[in-house]
Design a protein around this motif. Structure first.
Motif, PDB file in Angstrom:
ATOM      1  N   SER A 180       0.719  -1.107  -0.039  1.00 39.82           N
ATOM      2  CA  SER A 180      -0.105  -0.142  -0.140  1.00 39.82           C
ATOM      3  C   SER A 180       0.768   1.199   0.090  1.00 39.82           C
ATOM      4  CB  SER A 180      -0.942  -0.091   1.324  1.00 39.82           C
ATOM      5  OG  SER A 180      -1.362   1.461   1.468  1.00 39.82           O
ATOM      6  N   PRO A 181       0.723   2.201  -1.085  1.00 43.20           N
ATOM      7  CA  PRO A 181       1.596   3.242  -0.965  1.00 43.20           C
ATOM      8  C   PRO A 181       1.124   4.298   0.410  1.00 43.20           C
ATOM      9  CG  PRO A 181       0.651   2.952  -3.157  1.00 43.20           C
ATOM     10  CD  PRO A 181      -0.115   1.863  -2.138  1.00 43.20           C
ATOM     11  N   LEU A 182      -0.016   4.314   0.780  1.00 41.74           N
ATOM     12  CA  LEU A 182      -0.457   4.977   1.878  1.00 41.74           C
ATOM     13  C   LEU A 182       0.290   4.483   3.223  1.00 41.74           C
ATOM     14  CD1 LEU A 182      -4.237   5.546   1.131  1.00 41.74           C
ATOM     15  CD2 LEU A 182      -1.952   7.239   1.009  1.00 41.74           C
ATOM     16  N   VAL A 183       0.177   2.997   3.210  1.00 37.71           N
ATOM     17  CA  VAL A 183       1.014   2.661   4.405  1.00 37.71           C
ATOM     18  C   VAL A 183       2.544   2.955   4.457  1.00 37.71           C
ATOM     19  CG1 VAL A 183       1.741   0.319   5.753  1.00 37.71           C
ATOM     20  CG2 VAL A 183      -0.708   0.636   4.776  1.00 37.71           C
ATOM     21  N   THR A 189       4.045   5.306   2.521  1.00 36.63           N
ATOM     22  CA  THR A 189       4.446   6.632   2.910  1.00 36.63           C
ATOM     23  C   THR A 189       4.415   7.120   4.394  1.00 36.63           C
ATOM     24  OG1 THR A 189       2.379   7.320   2.033  1.00 36.63           O
ATOM     25  CG2 THR A 189       4.113   7.149   0.563  1.00 36.63           C
ATOM     26  N   ALA A 190       3.455   6.436   4.994  1.00 40.51           N
ATOM     27  CA  ALA A 190       3.589   6.747   6.508  1.00 40.51           C
ATOM     28  C   ALA A 190       4.373   6.341   7.182  1.00 40.51           C
ATOM     29  CB  ALA A 190       1.861   6.191   6.964  1.00 40.51           C
ATOM     30  N   ALA A 226       7.446   5.942   5.831  1.00 42.84           N
ATOM     31  CA  ALA A 226       8.411   7.030   5.566  1.00 42.84           C
ATOM     32  C   ALA A 226       8.399   8.136   6.606  1.00 42.84           C
ATOM     33  CB  ALA A 226       8.381   7.070   4.257  1.00 42.84           C
ATOM     34  N   ASN A 277       0.190   5.460  11.545  1.00 42.97           N
ATOM     35  CA  ASN A 277      -1.243   5.647  10.882  1.00 42.97           C
ATOM     36  C   ASN A 277      -1.850   4.504  10.754  1.00 42.97           C
ATOM     37  OD1 ASN A 277      -3.359   6.313   9.080  1.00 42.97           O
ATOM     38  ND2 ASN A 277      -2.229   8.192   8.418  1.00 42.97           N
ATOM     39  N   ARG A 297      -4.439   3.542   7.971  1.00 41.35           N
ATOM     40  CA  ARG A 297      -3.880   3.146   6.498  1.00 41.35           C
ATOM     41  C   ARG A 297      -3.838   1.598   6.756  1.00 41.35           C
ATOM     42  NH1 ARG A 297      -0.004   7.888   4.674  1.00 41.35           N
ATOM     43  NH2 ARG A 297      -1.595   9.718   4.975  1.00 41.35           N
ATOM     44  N   MET A 348      -7.394   0.172   6.380  1.00 40.95           N
ATOM     45  CA  MET A 348      -7.516   0.307   4.970  1.00 40.95           C
ATOM     46  C   MET A 348      -6.994  -0.882   3.904  1.00 40.95           C
ATOM     47  SD  MET A 348      -6.085   1.267   1.787  1.00 40.95           S
ATOM     48  CE  MET A 348      -4.585   1.971   2.336  1.00 40.95           C
ATOM     49  N   LEU A 352       8.364   3.902   1.445  1.00 40.10           N
ATOM     50  CA  LEU A 352       8.204   4.432   0.080  1.00 40.10           C
ATOM     51  C   LEU A 352       8.470   5.894   0.472  1.00 40.10           C
ATOM     52  CD1 LEU A 352       7.406   4.680  -2.845  1.00 40.10           C
ATOM     53  CD2 LEU A 352       4.902   4.788  -2.374  1.00 40.10           C
TER      54      LEU A 352
END
Lengths: 406, 406
Positions: free
Chosen positions: B307-310, B312-313, B315, B320, B323, B326, B393
């Protein structure tokens, strides 16, 4: 967080001029759920006889409002109906508390609007894991009911925004065989702030006359070619909701021309969501032909559209067709490596499994400088096709999603 | 491109001290396929009686060398065998030319080493879509055969690197019930430069004695819990190859202790690939429990890991957990939203579908500052579990993959 993000470079010039929809009244208010100094609640009231169709996220961790909405589709349409949407709190992953909040809000909306509770639909978007301050929302109901009007769609689209950089609307007047109807829709989607997640909410209204089950079939069918064919970052919200309400107030029956017009409104709104993709600088249309089925073609298209390597190549204006080949391969769908062809716009880049004889790298590089790109891939195994839309993956995406602490 | 990227902050301190493997000889050479001033070809020659097992990319656009290797597994082991690997050109998406190049290289290796052509395995990694300059590779064969030695694994691991920031090796001496054997493996993976793609190549050698079909079963089984349980960016190469060769020269039969040792070597190499993930600053272990099956648990784990959102969180050192919820939801695997629990390290973050009563955001935030993170999710529907590994990420990933023109 700090500050409103600048309007996306891919945004349309302005909010469209939308016709009012007979049988629909709208209002907005500032409930202060999370944001200050702006409206954050929208109420739509539909005249008796209106039917409501919808599609929802397929997430296994769907929010309480989503489960409630889905259960209410197809109910008796004889009385009025209402849709209430709040921004700032998603009421997702809130356990039993979330169910109680939905009950509190839908009950209050039913009392304020005269709709049966089974005809009251709600959506919530924003922070997850925090209890919904439903009393702040219900406190605005009397004011909104008093102010219900024939439809300021831009105000409604503004009220449901979270970190969208522009309000999204689409619609118009449509001539059907039986006369003229109107369609108007609004959407929000793609912004997120910690610990929010990207949620797409879409509400489309029409005064055409149509049975609920026929509208439901139509919406489901059109969704595959519109909202289910877009992706920003492959992540799926727990709250995605699309509702389409038909008041029937025009007295004109929906026909094929209506379906075509509804398709156009849905596609327009879907494209606007991509154009507001976090950090997006390119709008990309990916068409896959020569697949074994439409589903296989869409699978390949989304594999390309979701590939971080393809998306970063696009961000870098790099005509990197090798990454497109990679994404076709990893999709798992049938494809013939040695009959694959790839076009960037009108430029034939690869054919029969290898770089095209006349292709010049500088032509591909020049094409990639455009803000709107078309990538076409033929996978050489059948006759089916599909088109999907996405944006690029940039430093802006990382900044929005990583460069802060909630 | 310009310059060698700095060694990953997650890299081990140094290349491990690996034992030589009886029945195996290695050599490297500088063929100048693409790189200058470094070795870019590796030759391994295995004594008669050696068996070779392997697993390969499941991409539908697999390269010519991958198809050739897979077809040769399980052949008559009576004569010698050879493995040749080149870096700088992947011989992928090169049409019929690619097949001809594999034939040219394998024929020359067979002549130079005395192995039957059906026992010659090759891999290529690097640029795709360009014809492999196979004559440059075959020109180094006589020199390499003359220099074959008992095994400088670090030189071999260096020769197969593309944009890896460190050479990857793992292995050691293992006591089995019948005596001592050695295992030594090398890997490359995760760097890429336009228009290359991330390719993972792994070669593991042992002097244990084992039948080919038993080794093949073991490798396939272990792969699911090692190499198939890691992800950097969800993109799949057209060339991924894992070969495991057993010479039998120790005269000691493989047993359960061998399988355990092989697992450890595979997992060690898999982790090193993640630690060299492009732009990675965090090494993340994700364990999913309470799933309906191991496959479902892995599906959920990879959904979180990809997951890009996981990512980046992580990073952004943002705890979060929303995510993570999600990503569980979008996996499509069975999960009970209201029984879900999440731990970051030892910290219980969420339980029974909501934030844990004693959880303090500042504890989560402090934990996320670690370079090595553990995320544990129980999805509350069964007893199965799986663990996967990934990295974050970051802007570094975007810079490596977008901030240049090829």
């Amino acid at each position: 967080m700090g500050g409103v993000p600048p309007r996306s470079p891919l945004a349309p010039a302005s909010f469209p001029d939308l016709p009012s929809v007979a049988g629909l009244r709208l209002a907005t208010a500032a409930a202060g759920v999370k944001y200050r100094g702006r409206d954050d609640v929208m109420l739509a009231v539909l005249d008796p006889g209106s039917v409501v169709a919808g599609t929802f996220t397929r997430s296994r961790t769907r929010s309480a409002p989503v489960l409630d909405c889905e259960a209410k589709l197809g109910g008796d349409p004889s009385g009025p109906a209402a849709i209430l949407v709040n921004a700032g709190n998603a009421n997702a992953f809130t356990g039993r508390n979330g169910v109680a909040a939905v009950e509190a809000v839908t009950t209050a909306v039913a009392i304020a609007t005269g709709a049966e509770i089974g005809r009251v639909f709600t959506s919530s978007t924003g922070v997850i894991g925090e209890p919904l301050p439903h009393d702040r929302i219900t406190a605005t109901l009397d004011q909104m009911v008093a102010q219900l009007g024939s439809g300021d769609f831009e105000a409604a689209a503004d009220a449901i925004r979270t970190t969208d950089t522009f309000a999204k609307g689409a619609g118009g007047r449509v001539s059907l065989s039986g006369g003229e109807v109107t369609i108007a829709g609004i959407a929000k989607g793609s912004g997120m702030i910690a610990p929010d997640m990207a949620t797409m909410l879409v509400y489309i209204f029409t005064d055409a006359r149509i049975e609920q089950d026929r509208l439901q079939d139509m919406v489901r069918r059109l969704c595959d070619r519109t909202f289910n064919a877009i992706t920003v970052d492959s992540d799926t919200s727990t709250s995605d909701t699309l509702l389409v309400a038909a008041t029937g107030a025009s007295g004109v029956d929906a026909d094929d021309a209506f379906e075509a017009a509804l398709h156009d409104v849905m596609l327009d709104l879907a494209h606007q969501v991509v154009r507001d993709g976090e950090g997006a600088t390119k709008f990309v249309e990916i068409t896959v032909t020569g697949a074994e089925s439409e589903a296989e073609a869409r699978k390949i298209g989304l594999s390309i559209a979701n590939s971080p390597l393809v998306k970063t190549a696009i961000a870098g204006e790099d005509p990197n067709w090798g990454r497109v080949v990679m994404a076709v391969g990893k999709s798992g769908a049938a494809a013939d490596r040695d009959r694959l062809s790839i076009r960037f716009g009108d430029i034939l880049v690869a054919t029969e499994g290898w770089v095209a004889p006349g292709y010049r790298e500088e032509d591909g590089a020049a094409y990639m400088k455009n803000a709107e790109l078309q990538i076409a891939v033929d996978v050489g195994v059948g006759d089916a096709q599909a088109t999907v839309w996405t944006c690029d993956l940039t430093h802006g995406y990382i900044s929005i999603n990583a460069d802060y602490r909630s």
